[in-house]
Motif scaffolding. Structure first.
Motif, PDB file in Angstrom:
ATOM      1  N   ASP A  31       0.831  -1.198   0.000  1.00 46.51           N
ATOM      2  CA  ASP A  31       0.000   0.000   0.000  1.00 46.51           C
ATOM      3  C   ASP A  31       0.872   1.257   0.000  1.00 46.51           C
ATOM      4  O   ASP A  31       0.637   2.208  -0.760  1.00 46.51           O
ATOM      5  CB  ASP A  31      -0.915  -0.010   1.227  1.00 46.51           C
ATOM      6  CG  ASP A  31      -2.103   0.929   1.075  1.00 46.51           C
ATOM      7  OD1 ASP A  31      -2.377   1.376  -0.056  1.00 46.51           O
ATOM      8  OD2 ASP A  31      -2.765   1.217   2.085  1.00 46.51           O
ATOM      9  N   TYR A  32       1.918   1.280   0.832  1.00 50.89           N
ATOM     10  CA  TYR A  32       2.818   2.435   0.909  1.00 50.89           C
ATOM     11  C   TYR A  32       3.539   2.699  -0.414  1.00 50.89           C
ATOM     12  O   TYR A  32       3.720   3.855  -0.816  1.00 50.89           O
ATOM     13  CB  TYR A  32       3.871   2.218   1.996  1.00 50.89           C
ATOM     14  CG  TYR A  32       3.402   2.457   3.414  1.00 50.89           C
ATOM     15  CD1 TYR A  32       2.429   3.400   3.727  1.00 50.89           C
ATOM     16  CD2 TYR A  32       3.969   1.745   4.472  1.00 50.89           C
ATOM     17  CE1 TYR A  32       2.016   3.607   5.026  1.00 50.89           C
ATOM     18  CE2 TYR A  32       3.569   1.955   5.786  1.00 50.89           C
ATOM     19  CZ  TYR A  32       2.585   2.888   6.058  1.00 50.89           C
ATOM     20  OH  TYR A  32       2.194   3.104   7.354  1.00 50.89           O
ATOM     21  N   VAL A  33       3.977   1.624  -1.093  1.00 48.54           N
ATOM     22  CA  VAL A  33       4.810   1.784  -2.292  1.00 48.54           C
ATOM     23  C   VAL A  33       3.994   1.746  -3.587  1.00 48.54           C
ATOM     24  O   VAL A  33       4.216   2.559  -4.493  1.00 48.54           O
ATOM     25  CB  VAL A  33       5.923   0.715  -2.331  1.00 48.54           C
ATOM     26  CG1 VAL A  33       6.739   0.806  -3.626  1.00 48.54           C
ATOM     27  CG2 VAL A  33       6.843   0.866  -1.115  1.00 48.54           C
ATOM     28  N   ARG A  86      -0.219   9.471  14.348  1.00 46.66           N
ATOM     29  CA  ARG A  86      -0.449  10.829  13.826  1.00 46.66           C
ATOM     30  C   ARG A  86       0.832  11.665  13.914  1.00 46.66           C
ATOM     31  O   ARG A  86       1.120  12.469  13.022  1.00 46.66           O
ATOM     32  CB  ARG A  86      -1.581  11.513  14.588  1.00 46.66           C
ATOM     33  CG  ARG A  86      -2.965  10.994  14.258  1.00 46.66           C
ATOM     34  CD  ARG A  86      -4.048  11.922  14.788  1.00 46.66           C
ATOM     35  NE  ARG A  86      -3.993  12.054  16.250  1.00 46.66           N
ATOM     36  CZ  ARG A  86      -4.644  11.266  17.101  1.00 46.66           C
ATOM     37  NH1 ARG A  86      -5.389  10.266  16.634  1.00 46.66           N
ATOM     38  NH2 ARG A  86      -4.554  11.460  18.404  1.00 46.66           N
ATOM     39  N   GLN A  87       1.585  11.465  14.976  1.00 42.82           N
ATOM     40  CA  GLN A  87       2.799  12.249  15.188  1.00 42.82           C
ATOM     41  C   GLN A  87       3.920  11.864  14.219  1.00 42.82           C
ATOM     42  O   GLN A  87       4.760  12.695  13.873  1.00 42.82           O
ATOM     43  CB  GLN A  87       3.281  12.070  16.631  1.00 42.82           C
ATOM     44  CG  GLN A  87       2.369  12.689  17.676  1.00 42.82           C
ATOM     45  CD  GLN A  87       2.662  12.164  19.076  1.00 42.82           C
ATOM     46  OE1 GLN A  87       3.634  11.439  19.288  1.00 42.82           O
ATOM     47  NE2 GLN A  87       1.810  12.516  20.027  1.00 42.82           N
ATOM     48  N   ILE A  88       3.929  10.584  13.796  1.00 45.98           N
ATOM     49  CA  ILE A  88       4.973  10.095  12.890  1.00 45.98           C
ATOM     50  C   ILE A  88       4.289   9.648  11.596  1.00 45.98           C
ATOM     51  O   ILE A  88       3.791   8.530  11.511  1.00 45.98           O
ATOM     52  CB  ILE A  88       5.759   8.925  13.515  1.00 45.98           C
ATOM     53  CG1 ILE A  88       6.240   9.279  14.930  1.00 45.98           C
ATOM     54  CG2 ILE A  88       6.956   8.550  12.633  1.00 45.98           C
ATOM     55  CD1 ILE A  88       6.825   8.109  15.692  1.00 45.98           C
ATOM     56  N   PRO A  89       4.220  10.480  10.575  1.00 48.42           N
ATOM     57  CA  PRO A  89       3.503  10.119   9.345  1.00 48.42           C
ATOM     58  C   PRO A  89       4.108   8.871   8.681  1.00 48.42           C
ATOM     59  O   PRO A  89       5.328   8.656   8.729  1.00 48.42           O
ATOM     60  CB  PRO A  89       3.694  11.349   8.453  1.00 48.42           C
ATOM     61  CG  PRO A  89       4.020  12.464   9.391  1.00 48.42           C
ATOM     62  CD  PRO A  89       4.783  11.836  10.513  1.00 48.42           C
ATOM     63  N   GLY A  90       3.248   8.063   8.093  1.00 50.34           N
ATOM     64  CA  GLY A  90       3.726   6.891   7.374  1.00 50.34           C
ATOM     65  C   GLY A  90       4.111   5.742   8.275  1.00 50.34           C
ATOM     66  O   GLY A  90       5.021   4.976   7.950  1.00 50.34           O
ATOM     67  N   THR A 106       6.463   0.964   8.402  1.00 46.82           N
ATOM     68  CA  THR A 106       6.953   2.309   8.077  1.00 46.82           C
ATOM     69  C   THR A 106       7.094   2.482   6.571  1.00 46.82           C
ATOM     70  O   THR A 106       7.503   1.571   5.866  1.00 46.82           O
ATOM     71  CB  THR A 106       8.330   2.564   8.737  1.00 46.82           C
ATOM     72  OG1 THR A 106       9.277   1.601   8.251  1.00 46.82           O
ATOM     73  CG2 THR A 106       8.249   2.462  10.250  1.00 46.82           C
ATOM     74  N   GLY A 107       6.762   3.665   6.101  1.00 42.57           N
ATOM     75  CA  GLY A 107       6.997   4.050   4.718  1.00 42.57           C
ATOM     76  C   GLY A 107       7.861   5.291   4.700  1.00 42.57           C
ATOM     77  O   GLY A 107       7.695   6.181   5.546  1.00 42.57           O
ATOM     78  N   ALA A 108       8.829   5.352   3.769  1.00 39.43           N
ATOM     79  CA  ALA A 108       9.742   6.500   3.721  1.00 39.43           C
ATOM     80  C   ALA A 108      10.326   6.631   2.317  1.00 39.43           C
ATOM     81  O   ALA A 108      10.062   5.803   1.435  1.00 39.43           O
ATOM     82  CB  ALA A 108      10.853   6.344   4.755  1.00 39.43           C
ATOM     83  N   ARG A 149      14.827   5.505  10.915  1.00 40.66           N
ATOM     84  CA  ARG A 149      14.552   6.622  11.823  1.00 40.66           C
ATOM     85  C   ARG A 149      13.126   6.524  12.380  1.00 40.66           C
ATOM     86  O   ARG A 149      12.900   6.717  13.581  1.00 40.66           O
ATOM     87  CB  ARG A 149      14.753   7.941  11.086  1.00 40.66           C
ATOM     88  CG  ARG A 149      14.573   9.167  11.977  1.00 40.66           C
ATOM     89  CD  ARG A 149      14.985  10.457  11.258  1.00 40.66           C
ATOM     90  NE  ARG A 149      14.240  10.674  10.024  1.00 40.66           N
ATOM     91  CZ  ARG A 149      14.752  10.532   8.795  1.00 40.66           C
ATOM     92  NH1 ARG A 149      16.005  10.179   8.638  1.00 40.66           N
ATOM     93  NH2 ARG A 149      14.003  10.759   7.733  1.00 40.66           N
ATOM     94  N   LYS A 150      12.161   6.196  11.525  1.00 37.08           N
ATOM     95  CA  LYS A 150      10.776   6.081  11.985  1.00 37.08           C
ATOM     96  C   LYS A 150      10.599   4.907  12.947  1.00 37.08           C
ATOM     97  O   LYS A 150       9.838   4.993  13.925  1.00 37.08           O
ATOM     98  CB  LYS A 150       9.835   5.953  10.783  1.00 37.08           C
ATOM     99  CG  LYS A 150       9.688   7.241   9.988  1.00 37.08           C
ATOM    100  CD  LYS A 150       8.658   7.089   8.877  1.00 37.08           C
ATOM    101  CE  LYS A 150       8.492   8.400   8.110  1.00 37.08           C
ATOM    102  NZ  LYS A 150       7.446   8.327   7.060  1.00 37.08           N
ATOM    103  N   PHE A 151      11.292   3.796  12.671  1.00 30.59           N
ATOM    104  CA  PHE A 151      11.214   2.645  13.572  1.00 30.59           C
ATOM    105  C   PHE A 151      11.735   3.015  14.955  1.00 30.59           C
ATOM    106  O   PHE A 151      11.100   2.732  15.977  1.00 30.59           O
ATOM    107  CB  PHE A 151      12.014   1.475  12.994  1.00 30.59           C
ATOM    108  CG  PHE A 151      12.174   0.320  13.949  1.00 30.59           C
ATOM    109  CD1 PHE A 151      11.097  -0.480  14.288  1.00 30.59           C
ATOM    110  CD2 PHE A 151      13.417   0.019  14.512  1.00 30.59           C
ATOM    111  CE1 PHE A 151      11.239  -1.555  15.170  1.00 30.59           C
ATOM    112  CE2 PHE A 151      13.571  -1.044  15.382  1.00 30.59           C
ATOM    113  CZ  PHE A 151      12.476  -1.838  15.712  1.00 30.59           C
ATOM    114  N   ASP A 152      12.904   3.660  15.013  1.00 31.49           N
ATOM    115  CA  ASP A 152      13.482   4.059  16.299  1.00 31.49           C
ATOM    116  C   ASP A 152      12.561   5.020  17.041  1.00 31.49           C
ATOM    117  O   ASP A 152      12.407   4.932  18.269  1.00 31.49           O
ATOM    118  CB  ASP A 152      14.852   4.711  16.083  1.00 31.49           C
ATOM    119  CG  ASP A 152      15.908   3.722  15.607  1.00 31.49           C
ATOM    120  OD1 ASP A 152      15.701   2.504  15.786  1.00 31.49           O
ATOM    121  OD2 ASP A 152      16.937   4.171  15.044  1.00 31.49           O
ATOM    122  N   GLN A 153      11.937   5.936  16.307  1.00 32.95           N
ATOM    123  CA  GLN A 153      11.006   6.873  16.930  1.00 32.95           C
ATOM    124  C   GLN A 153       9.806   6.145  17.533  1.00 32.95           C
ATOM    125  O   GLN A 153       9.344   6.477  18.627  1.00 32.95           O
ATOM    126  CB  GLN A 153      10.532   7.906  15.905  1.00 32.95           C
ATOM    127  CG  GLN A 153      11.609   8.904  15.473  1.00 32.95           C
ATOM    128  CD  GLN A 153      11.131   9.798  14.323  1.00 32.95           C
ATOM    129  OE1 GLN A 153      10.280   9.396  13.522  1.00 32.95           O
ATOM    130  NE2 GLN A 153      11.683  11.004  14.247  1.00 32.95           N
TER     131      GLN A 153
END
Length: 437
Positions: free
Chosen positions: A307-309, A366-370, A401-403, A411-415
């Protein structure tokens, strides 16, 4: 005039997959119905006959048409789909083609008829007073039942001491899935090479090395189509998945080889009108690939990634095939260049605390998009009581995560891990989480 919505019954419909099911193309023309729960289908020793009876009760009580019966889980869901499809006239592949994938020994016999990309393998006699590795299968090797859930009862062994320990563990647990699997095998006319094998057998395979890769595809009217290749990255020094990443970063020549081997294999299996997912190892030192296992369904773990890609979850192919529609979709139509499913794991016993509420999880998303987060254990749950875990770790959370690139994914995973703030107590020695490199 209102659109007549198609009634699609989903074996093991779960809350985690409902959002991606509802985001497939033309979802407004579908009505999704749950058919048996995850606990009914996967906990304890199941009875296929009992599950069929319960499913019939639901289907027979439905007022209206039954347009499709589908599922995205392993046994017994994978086998119930064609069994119910045969009774209710819905479009599915054959039961035999599913069992040829699910039964790890039968699957190897079929593979060796058309490809060379598989390890040395053989059966282990669990009834013997002194079980031995099969002739021609050397250490290190993996021992596993002919059928298992999520690497349950799969053990990597490097010598006879580990071999005997693994055999004893498999002996103790093989009946839970092996006995109901025998119920299904009895419905088929088995080839001579499968005579007397049954579902309660142990397979030994030489260990494969390299990068793990997953190939997703489908067969429609006899035509095999590959629509995605994903890389599977393990925790450092472990056989446990850290993440699945899409699309694969392997060289185009390797991707082409994966396509060809997958196409030959699925034609031999005889699957049709269905999705599949095949796992491989790729050795960058030699350039060789080796087939690990065939799953006779698409991977629900990858739904968000596609879905992300690509702009649509892979559930779309399953639904389209079941309805007799064209499952093809253009790729690269999603908002991100790469996507990953991360497995936040704990490598020792413990009890989990400070599990976020659904509202708190929604706030993190909501705070971390994707991103999307599913926490596996419940507040205060002992990790060893969580079902469907592999032999070496406990899954704490699935983080999607999508990026734009791999650095963004990490980075999103760590967040997300930091934001979850999960705590553990009663952790056994060696229970520290492992590095994500």
């Amino acid at each position: 005039m209102p659109v007549q919505r198609k009634n699609i019954f989903i074996l093991g419909l779960d809350e985690a997959n409902l959002p991606t099911l509802e985001s497939v193309p033309e979802s407004e023309t579908y009505r999704f119905h749950p058919l048996l729960s995850i606990s009914e289908l996967q906990e304890g020793e199941v009875s296929v006959a009992d599950l069929m009876s319960r499913a019939r009760e639901v289907l027979d009580a439905h007022e209206g048409g039954i347009d499709a019966i589908v599922g995205y889980w392993d046994f017994p869901v994978s086998t119930l789909v064609p069994m119910l499809g045969s009774e209710y006239g819905t479009r599915t592949t054959s039961l035999e083609s599913v069992v040829k994938c699910e039964h790890k020994y039968w699957s190897r016999l079929e593979q060796q008829k058309v490809i060379d990309e598989y390890p040395n393998f053989g059966m282990v006699d669990l009834d013997s007073a002194d079980p031995q590795p099969p002739e021609g299968v050397d250490f290190p090797m993996w021992l596993k039942p002919a059928l298992a859930y999520s690497s349950e009862l799969a053990y990597g062994v490097s010598d006879m001491a580990e071999f005997r320990t693994a055999v004893n563990k498999i002996r103790e647990g093989i009946d839970r899935v092996g006995r109901p699997f025998n119920e299904v095998l009895e419905l088929l006319e088995l080839p001579p090479e499968m005579a007397g094998v049954g579902g309660q057998v142990c397979l030994a395979e030489e260990a494969m090395t390299g990068i793990q890769v997953a190939v997703e595809g489908y067969v429609n009217d006899g035509e095999v189509t590959i629509y995605g290749v994903l890389d599977s990255i393990n925790y450092s020094g472990s056989s446990c998945f850290l993440r699945h990443q899409y699309p694969s970063a392997l060289p185009p020549s390797v991707i082409r080889k994966l396509h060809k081997v997958s196409e030959r294999t699925m034609r031999q299996i005889g699957m049709d009108s269905a999705t599949f997912s095949i796992e491989y190892f790729y050795d960058p030192k030699t350039g060789d690939i080796s087939l690990l296992e065939i799953n006779p369904r698409h991977s629900q773990s990858h739904a968000e990634l596609f879905d992300y890609v690509d702009g649509a979850p892979n559930h779309h192919r399953m639904i389209s095939l079941a309805l007799g529609n064209d499952p093809a979709l253009p790729g690269g139509q999603g908002p991100y260049g790469v996507a990953a499913k991360w497995y936040y794991r704990w490598f020792g016993e413990g009890t989990v605390h400070q599990v976020p509420t659904p509202d708190e999880l929604a706030a993190i998303e909501r705070q971390i998009p994707g991103v999307r987060i599913d926490v596996v254990p419940a507040e205060g749950q002992k990790l060893s009581s969580v079902s469907q875990q592999d032999s070496y770790s406990y899954e704490i959370a699935h983080i999607f995560t999508g990026a734009d690139d791999e650095e963004g994914l990490r980075r999103k995973f760590d967040q997300c891990v930091a934001a979850l703030g999960l705590a553990f107590d009663d952790t056994a020695p060696g229970g520290r989480d492992q590095k994500t490199s």
